[in-house]
Structure formats: C-alpha cells, structure tokens
Design a protein around this motif. Structure first.
Motif, short mmCIF file in Angstrom:
data_model
loop_
_atom_site.label_atom_id
_atom_site.label_comp_id
_atom_site.label_asym_id
_atom_site.label_seq_id
_atom_site.Cartn_x
_atom_site.Cartn_y
_atom_site.Cartn_z
N VAL A 9 0.84 -1.20 0.00
CA VAL A 9 0.00 0.00 0.00
C VAL A 9 0.88 1.25 0.00
O VAL A 9 0.65 2.19 -0.78
N ARG A 10 1.86 1.26 0.85
CA ARG A 10 2.74 2.44 0.94
C ARG A 10 3.47 2.67 -0.38
O ARG A 10 3.63 3.81 -0.82
N ARG A 11 3.92 1.60 -1.00
CA ARG A 11 4.61 1.75 -2.28
C ARG A 11 3.66 2.28 -3.36
O ARG A 11 4.03 3.15 -4.15
N ALA A 12 2.43 1.76 -3.37
CA ALA A 12 1.46 2.23 -4.37
C ALA A 12 1.14 3.70 -4.17
O ALA A 12 0.98 4.45 -5.14
N MET A 13 1.03 4.13 -2.90
CA MET A 13 0.72 5.52 -2.62
C MET A 13 1.85 6.45 -3.08
O MET A 13 1.64 7.64 -3.32
N GLN A 14 3.06 5.89 -3.19
CA GLN A 14 4.21 6.68 -3.64
C GLN A 14 4.53 6.44 -5.12
O GLN A 14 5.60 6.79 -5.60
N ASN A 15 3.57 5.82 -5.83
CA ASN A 15 3.74 5.51 -7.25
C ASN A 15 4.94 4.60 -7.51
O ASN A 15 5.57 4.66 -8.57
N GLN A 16 5.25 3.75 -6.54
CA GLN A 16 6.30 2.76 -6.70
C GLN A 16 5.68 1.40 -7.03
O GLN A 16 4.48 1.21 -6.94
N GLN A 17 6.52 0.46 -7.40
CA GLN A 17 6.06 -0.85 -7.83
C GLN A 17 5.78 -1.75 -6.63
O GLN A 17 6.68 -2.10 -5.89
N PRO A 18 4.50 -2.14 -6.41
CA PRO A 18 4.23 -3.10 -5.33
C PRO A 18 4.63 -4.51 -5.75
O PRO A 18 4.81 -4.81 -6.94
N ALA A 19 4.75 -5.39 -4.78
CA ALA A 19 5.11 -6.78 -5.05
C ALA A 19 4.10 -7.42 -6.00
O ALA A 19 2.92 -7.07 -6.00
N ALA A 20 4.58 -8.35 -6.83
CA ALA A 20 3.78 -9.20 -7.72
C ALA A 20 3.28 -8.50 -8.96
O ALA A 20 2.84 -9.16 -9.91
N LEU A 21 3.33 -7.17 -9.02
CA LEU A 21 2.73 -6.45 -10.14
C LEU A 21 3.45 -6.80 -11.44
O LEU A 21 4.66 -6.66 -11.57
N GLY A 22 2.68 -7.26 -12.44
CA GLY A 22 3.22 -7.55 -13.75
C GLY A 22 4.09 -8.78 -13.85
O GLY A 22 4.74 -9.00 -14.88
#
Length: 422
Positions: free
Chosen positions: A377-390
């Motif tokens: 969640v914190r990574r997504a809020m900072q426009n960073q790549q969360p785990a598992a994405l893609g």
C-alpha cells in the motif's frame, strides 16, 4: 494485532483510499467465463472495489467491461440489450461496442456527435475460464500476469466463484493460516480424531487431507518477488522427516493450496469493503469435474450456495445451518471445506477489528500477510512498484511433501525464487 489505522488502510478498497489505490494497480477477476456463456447473452452487473460495472459478450464473442451507468442519462446498462456487436441502453437506445465507442445515439442521430464520444470502458482479458479487467490509471497499466492454471486442459480445470458477505482480508488470512486446517477441517484433515487414531484422508482432490496429525506446525517464511512463501513443518512418525506444506501469498489477495493430486488457486477479490468474490480454480494432471469440487466444498447444499448467482447464502438466521447433533461425529457440525471457511469468516462480522486479537507463533503467516500488504500500500501511494505487479506467476505453486532433516524447504519449489517480470 493491527492498529485501527492500519486495519482501515488494508480493508477499505474504495476510490481514493490507500487500499483502493493498491488494488487498482492490478488486473482482477470480474466474473467467470461461464457467467457470460455465449455471444449476445444477458449482460452481468459487477461490483468491484466499491464501484459498479457491467460486463457483456458481444455478437463476435468479445467481452466488454464498462461503467454500469450509461454516459447519456445514467440508466443501468445491466438492463440493456446485447445485440449486433454492442450493448444498447434501454432508456434512449444509445449503443456501445466492447471498447466503449459510441455506435448509435438514436435521439440525436448525428454521426459526428457519436464519433466524438467514448464510454468509460476498461481493458479486458479472458484467460483460464475467468474474465479479468484492469480499472486503474491507464498510464500505470501493468503486464497481465499468467497463472499455471491458465495452461491446464479444460477437462483438468474447474473454475468456481463464491460471493461472501465479508471483507476480503478475513478470507485471505484464513487461507494463509496453516494451523487452522487440522482443527477447523478436522473431519477431512484427521479422520479417526474421535478415537485418537490418525489415518490419512485418501481423497486426492481434498486440500484439507493432511499427511500429519501435528496441530502445532512450525512456520518458516521467505519473502519473494510475488509476496512471500511459507512452509508449515509438521512432525511425522520418523523424527528425521517433517511434513512440509508450502503455500505462497501473492499480492494483493492470492494463494495456492496443495491437494495430493491437484492445486487450488484462490483469489479473494474485493467487491467492496464488506463483500468479496472468491474465485477457486482447481487444476491438475487428471480430469476433474465441477460436481466433484462443489461436493467437496459443501456447496451442493442449496442452504449454502446459489449456483446461479454464485452467492454463499448461509447466515446467522439459522446459525449457518450448523447441526449440533452432528457435532458428536463432526467437529464443526458443518460439511465441506468452503462452507467451514466461509462460515468462520462471516462469524467475524462484515469487517473484523484486528486491534482486539491475541496472536501466537502459529499466526506468523497471517502477520506477514499484513506486513507485505501494508508495504505494498505504501509503495502504491508513492507511485512505486508493489510486489507481484506484472509478474509471470505461471511458475508459482504449492506442495505438501516430506522433508528430510537438514534439507532446504525452499528447494521443494525452486521456481518461486526465479519468478520475474512477465
């Protein structure tokens, strides 16, 4: 335990919430292929992440996924006509194709006007008996992640959807909690429990058929690119050998559970904060039927499951159909893996307050689920790549195996360490 703030961060998934921001970075199952069985069939109303959509299969078999309310005057397209290559609103006849292009506007028959308009439609994929959609920011659309079940022969795969009226995280945590298997699912996990004599359940399809009577597994956890994997180590009759049950957690809500001859991929998709669509996909190297899985899960009883609407229908109105007399021979007084799991999740209420709980070492995987999701969640809020994405998830699995003393449990599923971007 979680603070109220962190509990809310994980459990609320609507537009503008931190949890919703994370969820909108991923592709999600929105219905099964069987729910749109043929071209020009009835459209399907879909609730996803606190918002309403409509799914339809056009004349050519292509699936469209759009905001439910017609862009003209807000009538529901779920009531619309699916015909001649698109979906038509009943109110004024506006018609849209699967990509959202406006095909006709009968009450303003100016083709130049229609050409300038486009309905809110979203990217769609149909894979593995499931229809998937991406409803997040277009500029952040990730690669579509493949699972192993997508390559299974259709006769070797069963896809089910069960809608449960509680928050998704209650169901996720139950699925990542290995110690509950030998207790909640006692009759399937430990036949002979009444006589204190353990005999392994011979059902090769049953994910609760444990190979050990140990109710206090030792857990070891390792972070991975898709989230984490853990092993539950249970004692056997040979002190040099442990039973090793390896289960992954795939951000944001996925897991794979081993049965002796099959794998159960489970995706707990949030409809909103208090409703979840559970997708269960069973696949293996042998044929398997829907009736077999429905019976195993306990969903062949109409008190529990409305097959047409995919709804888990049991409630406190009749104590979830629990039979107290049956409890002389049945641990729960219920029958079926999913019936037991869903009943427990519902018993926690529509959205469980985790600040009240008391955890023990057997809850380590549950704690790790929360930690990984909070970080995502914190990574997504900072426009960073969360785990598992893609990621290509086709190499992610699960196993229930024997592990000799001194052997590395991670070697049971070496592909987990090799999972990388699709």
């Amino acid at each position: 335990m979680l603070t109220h703030q962190d509990n809310d961060m994980l459990c609320h998934v609507g537009p503008g919430t931190p949890g919703g921001t994370l969820m909108r970075r991923f592709w999600h199952p929105v219905c099964t292929s069987a729910q749109l069985p043929h071209p020009d069939c009835a459209p399907l109303r879909v609730r996803l992440l606190g918002e309403d959509y409509v799914a339809f299969r056009d004349t050519h078999g292509q699936v469209g996924f759009m905001e439910e309310l017609c862009m003209h005057r807000g009538a529901s397209l779920a009531l619309g006509r699916v015909e001649e290559g698109g979906i038509r609103c009943l109110y004024h006849g506006w018609k849209f194709n699967a990509s959202g292009a406006v095909m006709e506007t009968p009450n303003h028959a100016d083709p130049k006007y229609a050409a300038r308009m486009k309905a809110p439609a979203f990217p769609v994929r149909e894979e593995g008996g499931i229809i998937w959609a991406y409803v997040g920011p277009r500029e952040l659309q990730p690669a579509f992640s493949r699972y192993a079940f997508m390559d299974a022969e259709p006769a070797h795969r069963v896809v089910l959807r069960i809608n449960v009226a509680c928050n998704y995280l209650q169901l996720v945590e139950g699925g990542e909690d290995s110690s509950h298997v030998g207790v909640l699912h006692t009759n399937m996990a430990r036949p002979g429990w009444k006589d204190n004599e353990f005999s392994r359940n011979p059902d090769v399809v049953n994910p609760a058929a444990l190979a050990s009577n140990d109710l206090e597994p030792a857990l070891k956890i390792e972070e991975t690119a898709f989230g984490f994997q853990y092993v539950a180590l249970r004692k056997t009759d040979d002190p040099r050998i442990r039973n090793a049950r390896v289960v992954p957690f795939i951000v944001p809500y996925g897991r794979i559970i081993p049965a002796p001859e099959f794998l159960f991929t489970v995706l707990e998709v949030p409809e909103d904060d208090t409703h979840t669509s559970t997708y269960i996909v069973v696949h293996g190297n042998a044929p398997v039927t829907e009736e077999t899985i429905i019976g195993l899960l306990g969903l062949n009883d109409q008190r529990y499951y409305d097959r047409k609407n995919c709804a888990f229908t049991a409630s406190w109105a009749d104590s979830f159909g629990q039979n107290r007399e049956l409890m002389r021979e049945s641990w729960t007084g219920l029958r079926g893996v999913e019936v037991e799991d869903a009943t427990i999740a519902l018993s926690q209420g529509p959205l469980y307050d985790r600040s009240r709980e008391h955890l023990v070492p057997a809850d380590q995987a549950v704690v790790r689920v929360r930690r990984v999701l909070l970080e995502s969640v914190r990574r997504a809020m900072q426009n960073q790549q969360p785990a598992a994405l893609g990621l290509d998830l086709s190499g992610v699995g699960a196993c229930d195996s024997q592990l000799e003393e001194g052997a590395a449990w991670q070697d049971l599923l070496p592909s987990h360490r090799r999972t990388e971007a699709a």
